[in-house]
Design a protein around this motif. Structure first.
Motif, PDB file in Angstrom:
ATOM      1  N   ILE A  27      33.135  33.175  39.641  1.00 39.13           N
ATOM      2  CA  ILE A  27      32.132  33.498  41.393  1.00 39.13           C
ATOM      3  C   ILE A  27      32.465  32.509  42.423  1.00 39.13           C
ATOM      4  N   SER A  28      32.810  33.196  43.588  1.00 35.62           N
ATOM      5  CA  SER A  28      33.683  32.650  45.048  1.00 35.62           C
ATOM      6  C   SER A  28      32.383  33.645  46.000  1.00 35.62           C
ATOM      7  N   LYS A  29      32.804  32.763  47.200  1.00 40.21           N
ATOM      8  CA  LYS A  29      32.207  33.575  48.684  1.00 40.21           C
ATOM      9  C   LYS A  29      32.603  33.045  49.581  1.00 40.21           C
ATOM     10  N   ASP A  30      32.207  33.895  49.995  1.00 43.46           N
ATOM     11  CA  ASP A  30      33.192  34.220  52.051  1.00 43.46           C
ATOM     12  C   ASP A  30      31.764  34.013  53.033  1.00 43.46           C
ATOM     13  N   ARG A  31      32.042  33.343  53.886  1.00 38.48           N
ATOM     14  CA  ARG A  31      30.558  33.653  54.299  1.00 38.48           C
ATOM     15  C   ARG A  31      31.122  33.324  55.970  1.00 38.48           C
ATOM     16  N   VAL A  32      30.270  34.472  56.802  1.00 35.47           N
ATOM     17  CA  VAL A  32      30.515  35.117  58.164  1.00 35.47           C
ATOM     18  C   VAL A  32      29.129  35.223  58.824  1.00 35.47           C
ATOM     19  N   ASP A  33      28.561  34.310  59.086  1.00 38.20           N
ATOM     20  CA  ASP A  33      27.131  34.389  59.592  1.00 38.20           C
ATOM     21  C   ASP A  33      26.072  34.652  58.839  1.00 38.20           C
ATOM     22  N   ASN A  34      25.818  36.097  59.110  1.00 35.43           N
ATOM     23  CA  ASN A  34      24.483  36.785  57.630  1.00 35.43           C
ATOM     24  C   ASN A  34      25.790  37.699  57.086  1.00 35.43           C
ATOM     25  N   THR A  35      27.301  37.602  57.655  1.00 40.37           N
ATOM     26  CA  THR A  35      27.631  39.004  56.393  1.00 40.37           C
ATOM     27  C   THR A  35      28.645  37.650  55.196  1.00 40.37           C
ATOM     28  N   VAL A  36      28.117  38.374  53.663  1.00 39.53           N
ATOM     29  CA  VAL A  36      28.548  37.076  52.979  1.00 39.53           C
ATOM     30  C   VAL A  36      29.251  38.319  51.631  1.00 39.53           C
ATOM     31  N   THR A  37      30.737  38.227  51.549  1.00 38.88           N
ATOM     32  CA  THR A  37      31.565  38.655  50.371  1.00 38.88           C
ATOM     33  C   THR A  37      31.232  37.714  49.288  1.00 38.88           C
ATOM     34  N   VAL A  38      31.121  38.145  47.850  1.00 41.34           N
ATOM     35  CA  VAL A  38      31.378  37.350  46.762  1.00 41.34           C
ATOM     36  C   VAL A  38      32.405  38.206  46.406  1.00 41.34           C
ATOM     37  N   HIS A  39      33.064  36.976  45.879  1.00 41.72           N
ATOM     38  CA  HIS A  39      33.756  38.104  44.173  1.00 41.72           C
ATOM     39  C   HIS A  39      34.045  37.308  42.528  1.00 41.72           C
ATOM     40  N   LEU A  40      33.727  38.033  42.158  1.00 41.53           N
ATOM     41  CA  LEU A  40      33.197  37.578  40.832  1.00 41.53           C
ATOM     42  C   LEU A  40      35.168  37.711  39.597  1.00 41.53           C
ATOM     43  N   GLN A  41      35.475  36.928  39.659  1.00 42.95           N
ATOM     44  CA  GLN A  41      36.551  37.870  38.761  1.00 42.95           C
ATOM     45  C   GLN A  41      36.470  37.197  37.811  1.00 42.95           C
ATOM     46  N   MET A  42      37.088  38.192  36.684  1.00 43.82           N
ATOM     47  CA  MET A  42      36.566  38.143  35.240  1.00 43.82           C
ATOM     48  C   MET A  42      37.916  38.079  34.319  1.00 43.82           C
ATOM     49  N   ASN A  43      38.417  37.437  33.658  1.00 48.22           N
ATOM     50  CA  ASN A  43      39.196  37.169  32.750  1.00 48.22           C
ATOM     51  C   ASN A  43      39.283  37.210  31.324  1.00 48.22           C
ATOM     52  N   ASN A  44      39.550  37.612  30.785  1.00 45.81           N
ATOM     53  CA  ASN A  44      39.637  37.655  29.303  1.00 45.81           C
ATOM     54  C   ASN A  44      39.241  38.532  29.165  1.00 45.81           C
ATOM     55  N   LEU A  45      38.820  39.648  29.499  1.00 42.68           N
ATOM     56  CA  LEU A  45      37.317  40.520  29.677  1.00 42.68           C
ATOM     57  C   LEU A  45      37.496  41.221  27.583  1.00 42.68           C
ATOM     58  N   LYS A  46      35.939  41.301  27.279  1.00 41.82           N
ATOM     59  CA  LYS A  46      35.840  41.551  26.186  1.00 41.82           C
ATOM     60  C   LYS A  46      35.381  42.893  25.819  1.00 41.82           C
ATOM     61  N   PRO A  47      34.769  42.989  24.374  1.00 44.17           N
ATOM     62  CA  PRO A  47      34.329  44.618  24.870  1.00 44.17           C
ATOM     63  C   PRO A  47      33.741  44.526  24.533  1.00 44.17           C
ATOM     64  N   GLU A  48      33.388  43.257  24.709  1.00 41.57           N
ATOM     65  CA  GLU A  48      31.016  43.077  25.028  1.00 41.57           C
ATOM     66  C   GLU A  48      30.492  43.440  25.907  1.00 41.57           C
ATOM     67  N   ASP A  49      31.507  43.118  27.035  1.00 45.15           N
ATOM     68  CA  ASP A  49      31.434  42.854  28.622  1.00 45.15           C
ATOM     69  C   ASP A  49      31.187  44.636  28.814  1.00 45.15           C
ATOM     70  N   THR A  50      31.378  45.443  28.604  1.00 44.33           N
ATOM     71  CA  THR A  50      31.355  46.752  28.660  1.00 44.33           C
ATOM     72  C   THR A  50      29.702  47.072  29.389  1.00 44.33           C
ATOM     73  N   ALA A  51      29.298  47.345  30.938  1.00 50.69           N
ATOM     74  CA  ALA A  51      28.402  47.527  31.207  1.00 50.69           C
ATOM     75  C   ALA A  51      28.135  47.752  32.591  1.00 50.69           C
TER      76      ALA A  51
END
Length: 126
Positions: free
Chosen positions: A69-93
């Motif tokens: 997980i990572s973020k970029d913040r400018v004042d009251n706006t935050v962009t959060v990224h979730l990089q998901m690697n090596n995904l498995k069938p049990e990650d389905t949701a």
């Protein structure tokens, strides 16, 4: 607070996806932003979150070492990224972007109504 998530989709096992949550609102600076997920017939599961004020992070046991997980913040706006690697069938949701104290991400059933956005579907299948 407004939350807008994007980036879900269909991917094969072992593949990668990147989720993005665009969050805005002055109250965010007191909290963490991240995701919990829910698969059909299963309970909510905390995935990951990151503090708006500092670089503190949380990862659920099932995603440690695979998701970042990572973020970029400018004042009251935050962009959060979730990089998901090596995904498995049990990650389905359906993955929901949410905000709140970090403790809520370990216990996502306690999230108050209104502190999560529309979900985005992640399907891992061959």
């Amino acid at each position: 607070v407004q939350l807008q998530a994007s980036g879900g989709g269909l991917v094969q096992p072992g593949g990668s996806l990147r989720l993005t949550c665009l969050a805005s609102g002055s109250a965010l600076r007191y909290y963490s932003i991240g995701w919990f997920r829910q698969a059909p017939g299963k309970e909510r599961e905390g995935v990951s979150c990151i503090s708006v004020r500092d670089e503190g992070t949380y990862y659920g046991n099932s995603v440690k070492g695979r998701f970042t997980i990572s973020k970029d913040r400018v004042d009251n706006t935050v962009t959060v990224h979730l990089q998901m690697n090596n995904l498995k069938p049990e990650d389905t949701a359906v993955y929901y972007c949410a905000y709140g104290p970090e403790s809520l991400f370990a216990n996502p059933d306690w999230f108050p109504t209104g502190q999560w956005g529309q979900g985005t579907q992640v399907t891992v299948s061959s």
